[in-house]
Design an enzyme around this catalytic site. Structure first.
Site, PDB file in Angstrom:
ATOM      1  N   VAL A 194       0.877  -1.182   0.000  1.00  0.00           N
ATOM      2  CA  VAL A 194       0.000   0.000   0.000  1.00  0.00           C
ATOM      3  C   VAL A 194       0.910   1.226   0.000  1.00  0.00           C
ATOM      4  CG1 VAL A 194      -1.679   1.323   1.379  1.00  0.00           C
ATOM      5  CG2 VAL A 194      -1.932  -1.156   1.147  1.00  0.00           C
ATOM      6  N   THR A 212       6.230 -10.247   5.224  1.00  0.00           N
ATOM      7  CA  THR A 212       7.378  -9.399   5.580  1.00  0.00           C
ATOM      8  C   THR A 212       7.411  -9.160   7.087  1.00  0.00           C
ATOM      9  OG1 THR A 212       5.966  -7.492   5.161  1.00  0.00           O
ATOM     10  CG2 THR A 212       7.565  -8.065   3.439  1.00  0.00           C
ATOM     11  N   GLU A 213       6.212  -9.059   7.691  1.00  0.00           N
ATOM     12  CA  GLU A 213       6.127  -8.796   9.123  1.00  0.00           C
ATOM     13  C   GLU A 213       5.111  -9.752   9.728  1.00  0.00           C
ATOM     14  OE1 GLU A 213       6.610  -4.532  10.540  1.00  0.00           O
ATOM     15  OE2 GLU A 213       5.486  -4.306   8.683  1.00  0.00           O
ATOM     16  N   TYR A 252      -0.922 -10.468   9.018  1.00  0.00           N
ATOM     17  CA  TYR A 252      -1.893 -11.337   8.350  1.00  0.00           C
ATOM     18  C   TYR A 252      -2.786 -12.198   9.249  1.00  0.00           C
ATOM     19  CZ  TYR A 252       0.512  -9.899   4.148  1.00  0.00           C
ATOM     20  OH  TYR A 252       1.045  -9.139   3.139  1.00  0.00           O
ATOM     21  N   PHE A 307       7.692 -16.870  -2.426  1.00  0.00           N
ATOM     22  CA  PHE A 307       7.003 -16.134  -3.498  1.00  0.00           C
ATOM     23  C   PHE A 307       6.455 -14.821  -2.974  1.00  0.00           C
ATOM     24  CE2 PHE A 307       4.079 -19.220  -1.608  1.00  0.00           C
ATOM     25  CZ  PHE A 307       2.976 -18.457  -1.302  1.00  0.00           C
TER      26      PHE A 307
HETATM   27  C1  LIG Z   1       1.425  -4.062   5.280  1.00  0.00           C
HETATM   28  C2  LIG Z   1       0.582  -3.090   4.469  1.00  0.00           C
HETATM   29  C3  LIG Z   1       0.223  -3.718   3.137  1.00  0.00           C
HETATM   30  C4  LIG Z   1      -0.700  -2.783   5.281  1.00  0.00           C
HETATM   31  O1  LIG Z   1      -1.566  -1.964   4.506  1.00  0.00           O
HETATM   32  P1  LIG Z   1      -2.649  -0.989   5.197  1.00  0.00           P
HETATM   33  O2  LIG Z   1      -3.535  -0.496   4.134  1.00  0.00           O
HETATM   34  O3  LIG Z   1      -1.922  -0.008   6.048  1.00  0.00           O
HETATM   35  O4  LIG Z   1      -3.430  -1.991   6.140  1.00  0.00           O
HETATM   36  P2  LIG Z   1      -4.869  -1.702   6.792  1.00  0.00           P
HETATM   37  O5  LIG Z   1      -5.062  -0.224   6.990  1.00  0.00           O
HETATM   38  O6  LIG Z   1      -5.918  -2.411   6.038  1.00  0.00           O
HETATM   39  O7  LIG Z   1      -4.644  -2.374   8.206  1.00  0.00           O
HETATM   40  C5  LIG Z   1      -5.540  -3.322   8.751  1.00  0.00           C
HETATM   41  C6  LIG Z   1      -5.121  -3.573  10.176  1.00  0.00           C
HETATM   42  O8  LIG Z   1      -3.837  -4.187  10.180  1.00  0.00           O
HETATM   43  C7  LIG Z   1      -2.927  -3.410  10.969  1.00  0.00           C
HETATM   44  N1  LIG Z   1      -1.647  -3.439  10.257  1.00  0.00           N
HETATM   45  C8  LIG Z   1      -1.447  -3.220   8.953  1.00  0.00           C
HETATM   46  N2  LIG Z   1      -0.151  -3.306   8.659  1.00  0.00           N
HETATM   47  C9  LIG Z   1       0.472  -3.614   9.809  1.00  0.00           C
HETATM   48  C10 LIG Z   1       1.834  -3.813  10.141  1.00  0.00           C
HETATM   49  N3  LIG Z   1       2.796  -3.722   9.213  1.00  0.00           N
HETATM   50  N4  LIG Z   1       2.130  -4.100  11.422  1.00  0.00           N
HETATM   51  C11 LIG Z   1       1.157  -4.174  12.349  1.00  0.00           C
HETATM   52  N5  LIG Z   1      -0.168  -3.977  12.090  1.00  0.00           N
HETATM   53  C12 LIG Z   1      -0.483  -3.691  10.834  1.00  0.00           C
HETATM   54  C13 LIG Z   1      -3.528  -2.024  10.982  1.00  0.00           C
HETATM   55  O9  LIG Z   1      -3.083  -1.297  12.100  1.00  0.00           O
HETATM   56  C14 LIG Z   1      -4.989  -2.314  11.037  1.00  0.00           C
HETATM   57  O10 LIG Z   1      -5.358  -2.668  12.358  1.00  0.00           O
HETATM   58  P3  LIG Z   1      -6.840  -2.327  12.958  1.00  0.00           P
HETATM   59  O11 LIG Z   1      -7.807  -3.069  12.075  1.00  0.00           O
HETATM   60  O12 LIG Z   1      -6.761  -2.828  14.339  1.00  0.00           O
HETATM   61  O13 LIG Z   1      -6.973  -0.860  12.821  1.00  0.00           O
HETATM   62  C15 LIG Z   1       1.334  -1.756   4.212  1.00  0.00           C
HETATM   63  O14 LIG Z   1       1.688  -1.217   5.466  1.00  0.00           O
HETATM   64  C16 LIG Z   1       2.577  -1.909   3.376  1.00  0.00           C
HETATM   65  O15 LIG Z   1       2.520  -1.762   2.172  1.00  0.00           O
HETATM   66  N6  LIG Z   1       3.730  -2.188   4.028  1.00  0.00           N
HETATM   67  C17 LIG Z   1       5.010  -2.325   3.352  1.00  0.00           C
HETATM   68  C18 LIG Z   1       5.070  -3.508   2.397  1.00  0.00           C
HETATM   69  C19 LIG Z   1       4.782  -4.812   3.060  1.00  0.00           C
HETATM   70  O16 LIG Z   1       5.258  -5.126   4.138  1.00  0.00           O
HETATM   71  N7  LIG Z   1       3.956  -5.597   2.381  1.00  0.00           N
HETATM   72  C20 LIG Z   1       3.590  -6.919   2.825  1.00  0.00           C
HETATM   73  C21 LIG Z   1       4.275  -7.900   1.951  1.00  0.00           C
HETATM   74  S1  LIG Z   1       4.032  -9.551   2.552  1.00  0.00           S
END
Ligand SMILES: CC(C)(COP(=O)(O)OP(=O)(O)OC[C@H]1O[C@@H](n2cnc3c(N)ncnc32)[C@H](O)[C@@H]1OP(=O)(O)O)[C@@H](O)C(=O)NCCC(=O)NCCS
Length: 399
Positions: free
Chosen positions: A84, A118-119, A123, A399
């Site tokens: 995102v 990644t973290e 999920y 992947f």
């Molecule tokens: C991880 C990522 C995709 C999350 O996207 P986002 O649009 O911010 O997620 P959402 O707003 O839908 O979050 C949903 C919930 O998850 C939590 N959450 C999302 N990302 C999180 C993270 N990295 N660590 C902890 N909690 C997280 C949010 O706080 C939220 O919690 P709530 O429902 O209690 O408020 C985004 O932060 C990102 O692009 N990160 C960098 C790339 C990455 O790590 N991608 C994953 C590859 S496997």
């Protein structure tokens, strides 16, 4: 935040989606000459994007199959490319995309979804749980002397990259993939690897082991060398074999490569016998343990029914607010899986169910950690037996 929509991406939007994903991972943008690889990495109809005035988030998947306990291969939506835009995070964009993707898997009858995270805290809320775990080895090459009884047979052949991909893919497709957690590698996966092999930096090398019956093992690695006098490291990225002799043959090769001080093999199965090969087992150090495949049971009754069980049946009550059709009680046993009105002995969410599914975690451990609620004292022990597989699940296909 302004309103946004979530829809399937068009093929001409793959470059933009990859650029967004790279930016989310703090990686440099894709290069223009990588477009042909990107086009082959994206399975049509499997990539979702969120748009306000432009693309602000995306996730895609490709179709694969996963081996489950008992040996069946079950369709798997292999989720990747999740990102995102940094100025649009924590506003529910990923949640909307995950919902669209899981609903799509359910509508298409895909019982399992999987990903590499990644973290660790992202999920679980979407019903994914750590279903396989790994360990990393570091081998001191000079100290790693093979025991005399270690089998020696076959020949190792160094392939030319990137032409080697076809042979690697054909060999991988012939591997038995009997271990729970192993998955198939469709062309979308190999296209990502081809893209990597095409890059100038960090270029991988590929080898195959030819045994008495033909090719029976493959490995991908590279060697990191800094200055000409500095220590260098051989990094094993990928290693899959059909026979124990192929395994020892490939390790004999790694140990024979000149100008190498250390060999690192990451994300290996927890039951990997590597230290057993050496006169001094400490020549192979375990440097890290970690999560491998995260799994999501998209269709709980179908996924539960696909695997084998041992022991007495147990009634589970599953709660799944995201895919509500999964919520309910299931009687799970060697005779099959049925919905039931019988009282539940264990209550759990979709994420904990995914952790049980491939036999990696014991129900009693999940109960002790408060992740499963048990109605009686015997239930955890019965479920331990029911979900046990007698081996270690492992995926090993990043992947
Ligand atoms: C991880 C990522 C995709 C999350 O996207 P986002 O649009 O911010 O997620 P959402 O707003 O839908 O979050 C949903 C919930 O998850 C939590 N959450 C999302 N990302 C999180 C993270 N990295 N660590 C902890 N909690 C997280 C949010 O706080 C939220 O919690 P709530 O429902 O209690 O408020 C985004 O932060 C990102 O692009 N990160 C960098 C790339 C990455 O790590 N991608 C994953 C590859 S496997």
């Amino acid at each position: 935040m302004s309103d946004y929509t979530v829809r399937l991406l068009r093929p001409d939007e793959t470059f933009e989606a990859t650029a967004l994903f790279h930016a989310a991972l703090h990686a440099p943008p894709p290069k223009d000459d990588e477009r042909p690889y990107l086009e082959r990495m994206f399975q049509p109809g499997r990539a979702f994007g969120a748009f306000d005035t432009e693309l602000i988030g995306s996730a895609r998947s490709f179709d694969a199959e996963l081996t489950v306990p008992g040996g069946k291969r079950v369709p798997l939506g292999a989720v990747t490319g999740v990102g995102v835009r940094a100025d649009r995070t924590r506003r529910g964009v990923l949640s909307r995309i995950m919902h669209a993707q899981l609903t799509d898997f359910a509508a298409r009858g895909v019982p399992l979804a999987g990903l590499y995270a990644t973290e660790g805290s992202i999920y679980g809320r979407f019903g994914y749980g750590v279903a396989t775990v790994t360990q990393d080895f570091q081998v001191d090459r000079r100290r790693a002397l093979l025991r005399p009884e270690v089998p020696a047979s076959g020949e190792v052949e160094l392939l030319r990259m990137p032409d080697a991909v076809e042979r690697l893919a054909a060999l991988y497709a012939r591997l038995p993939l009997t271990r729970p957690g192993l998955m198939t590698r469709p062309p979308y996966w190999w296209a990502r690897f081809e893209r990597h092999a095409h890059r100038d930096d960090d270029r991988p090398l590929a080898i195959i082991h030819n045994g008495p019956g033909g090719p029976d093992g493959l490995a991908i690695y590279n060697v990191r060398r800094n200055g000409w006098r500095d220590p260098s490291t051989l990094d094993v990225w990928d290693l899959h074999v059909a026979t124990p002799d192929a395994y020892t043959g490939l390790w004999r090769y790694f140990l024979s490569v000149d100008l190498v001080d250390t060999i690192e093999a990451g994300d290996r199965p927890r039951d990997e016998p590597l230290p057993l090969l050496f006169t001094d087992m400490r020549a192979a150090r375990i440097t890290r343990g970690g999560d491998d495949l995260w799994l999501r049971l998209v269709d709980v009754p179908a996924a539960l029914a696909a695997r084998e069980y041992d022991g007495e049946p147990v009634v589970l009550e599953v709660t799944d607010p995201l895919l509500e059709a999964n919520s309910g009680r299931y009687r799970v046993g060697p005779g099959g899986v049925t919905r039931t009105e019988l009282p539940a002995r264990l209550r759990l969410g979709a994420d904990a169910l995914a952790m049980l599914y491939l036999g990696t975690w014991q129900a009693s451990a999940l109960v002790a950690a408060g992740r499963i609620q048990a109605a009686d004292e015997d239930a955890p022990r019965l479920a331990d037996r029911l979900f046990a597989t007698g081996g270690q699940a492992w995926c090993g296909t990043h992947f």
